[in-house]
Design an enzyme around this catalytic site. Structure first.
Site, PDB file in Angstrom:
ATOM      1  CB  ALA A  12      -0.882   0.028   1.284  1.00  0.00           C
ATOM      2  CG  ASP A 244      -0.151  -8.529  -0.490  1.00  0.00           C
ATOM      3  OD1 ASP A 244      -1.183  -9.375   0.319  1.00  0.00           O
ATOM      4  OD2 ASP A 244       0.102  -7.260  -0.095  1.00  0.00           O
ATOM      5  CG  ASN A 303      -7.891  -9.591   6.316  1.00  0.00           C
ATOM      6  OD1 ASN A 303      -6.929  -9.026   5.513  1.00  0.00           O
ATOM      7  ND2 ASN A 303      -8.736 -10.591   6.167  1.00  0.00           N
TER       8      ASN A 303
END
Length: 497
Positions: A12, A244, A303
């Site tokens: 990011a 990723d 997450n």
């Protein structure tokens, strides 16, 4: 030709082009090119501002990295690209992009989950996909388009996730990679293909999706225009685990099976590797996800907001403090004075992270943290508590005993946080390697090139190639029990998961 490959790893905030050389059963990693990535503001078809990725900039920097590699006379056999998940681009019949490459941090999906649940229940979606409910999942992004930009969606011929699109620009081949496709909450966990019922219910056209390809698939060599520009005449484009986190987990230097992993970066991804999907009421209640992994495995994980919290604080302070200085200030602040819920939605993309943290503390009956050290310590301690909670939930749902935790990614450098995790969880904690995502990307390429036999061999190579630090429990550590009880109560009041 030496056994060399190039890994393009884009996160990011930055991207890297790295060279991986396999020599004497060890990997030598060299950074060729590093570049910045950030969210930019662009207008959509309705003339509204959106948070977007500068996809043209990202591709330009990939080309710059390949040009630098060629200038160094590097003779790599292949290249692979990984990025974050859920985001995508749409192409028309002439392969032009439709609309923007919108970021998952855009607010366009605010409130859309409840609208989707009126068409198909939360339980049914989870049963079909096994994916954690997050408001920015691809399913809600596409539903937004189906409701608000129908004309754009009607013109679409291809749906390509961010690494899929970058691979297409390199090779000319369109493909959806499996580990990334599985993250969309539109992928059927039993059929291993796009879920036609969900697409039909939400009026998302089925024809735009490609049959997913497995990590290690060869898409072909660089297309002519790219080969001429970069001076690579026979560089093969290989799809790694394009998600990723999937690449990072592939590089976990574990030889046993009693481990959990923590991919610690902008996001914290914490979970276990499983041979089967774990889709049941408890997994749904705890909001765990079953994302595709390499070698027919599932990444059963959650997450967690992660180091984004401290990254935003650092940015908001105009980078006055380095990450190391923020850790030092946290270590000097009083322990357990402030606790937050790292996964509270207010922290996803606030105008001010500092104010969001202060207001959360105030609203939950605490005083407002005022110093930088207090804010940083609140972040690190709260993340450590969140990790402990997720470990307990993982063991409960999977019925698997977890004895070791492997921390990989940029968070490996935060020794203060890592020691706290060891003290709080009581697990054997191993930290490293930092560049796990790029290394996992390379391992998939090595296997596709027949340089290693399987992932087990690859992990042994990682274990022998990079420094791994073990954190032992500090017997003189502070008493966590009272603070842990406060955190559990706060989570319960705030929604639990």
């Amino acid at each position: 030709m030496e056994r060399s490959a190039l890994a393009v790893d884009i996160g990011a905030s930055s991207g890297r082009v790295l060279l991986g050389e396999l020599k004497n059963k060890k990997i030598e990693l060299k950074e060729i090119h590093r570049f910045k990535n950030k969210i930019i503001k662009k207008k959509n078809s309705k003339n509204q501002q959106e948070d977007c990725w500068d996809i043209d900039h990202l591709f330009k920097e990939i080309i710059n990295g390949l040009e630098k590699a060629a200038a160094k006379n590097i003779e790599a056999a292949s290249v692979g690209i990984d990025t974050w998940a859920v985001d995508f681009v749409l192409l028309d019949k002439e392969d032009n992009r439709l609309g923007n490459a919108v970021s998952y941090r855009s607010h366009r999906t605010d409130g859309l989950m409840d609208q989707v649940f009126k068409k198909i229940t939360r339980e049914e979606i989870y049963k079909r996909t096994g994916i954690q409910f997050l408001q920015f999942n691809t399913i809600y992004q596409l539903y937004y388009l189906a409701q608000n930009e129908k004309e754009l969606l009607a013109q679409a011929e291809d749906f390509l996730m961010i690494p899929d699109y970058l691979n297409f620009l390199l090779s000319g081949t369109k493909a959806n990679e499996y580990t990334n496709a599985s993250s969309t909450q539109l992928f059927n966990i039993e059929n291993n293909d796009w879920d036609h019922k969900l697409l039909e219910k939400l009026k998302i056209p089925e024809n735009i999706f490609h049959k997913p390809v497995e990590p290690g698939t060869k898409l072909g060599q660089l297309k002519k225009s790219v080969a001429e520009k970069t001076s690579f005449s026979d560089l093969e484009v290989i799809v790694p685990a394009a998600h990723d986190t999937a690449s990072a987990v592939a590089a976990v230097p574990a030889v046993d099976h009693d481990f959990a992993y923590l991919s610690s970066g902008t996001w914290s991804l914490m979970g276990i590797e499983s041979d089967q999907a774990l889709v049941n009421k408890k997994a749904l209640a705890y909001n765990f996800t079953n994302e595709g992994g390499v070698n027919d495995t599932f990444r059963f994980l959650k997450n967690i907001m992660g180091l984004w919290l401290i990254q935003e604080v650092k940015r908001e302070l105009d980078d006055k403090y380095s990450h190391g200085q923020l850790v030092e200030l946290a270590a000097e602040a009083a322990a357990f004075k402030f606790i937050i819920d790292p996964n509270d939605d207010r922290f996803l993309n606030p105008e001010s992270m500092i104010e969001a943290i202060k207001s959360f503390c105030q609203e939950t009956g605490q005083s407002r943290p005022e110093t930088v050290g207090e804010i940083a310590r609140a972040i690190f301690e709260s993340l450590a508590f969140e990790y402990k909670l997720v470990i307990e939930q993982l063991e409960e749902v999977s019925q698997k005993e977890i004895n070791k935790l492997h921390i990989i990614g940029g968070g490996v450098k935060n020794e203060f946080l890592n020691q706290m995790i060891a003290d709080l969880t009581g697990l054997e904690v191993y930290a490293g390697p930092v560049e796990a995502t790029a290394i996992g990307n390379l391992l998939i390429q090595f296997k596709a090139n027949n340089w290693i036999s399987d992932l087990k061999e690859g992990r042994e190579i990682v274990k022998n190639s990079f420094a791994i630090k073990r954190y032992k429990i500090n017997d003189s550590a502070a008493d966590y029990d009272a603070a842990w009880d406060r955190f559990r109560k706060l989570k319960s009041i705030n929604g639990g998961n």
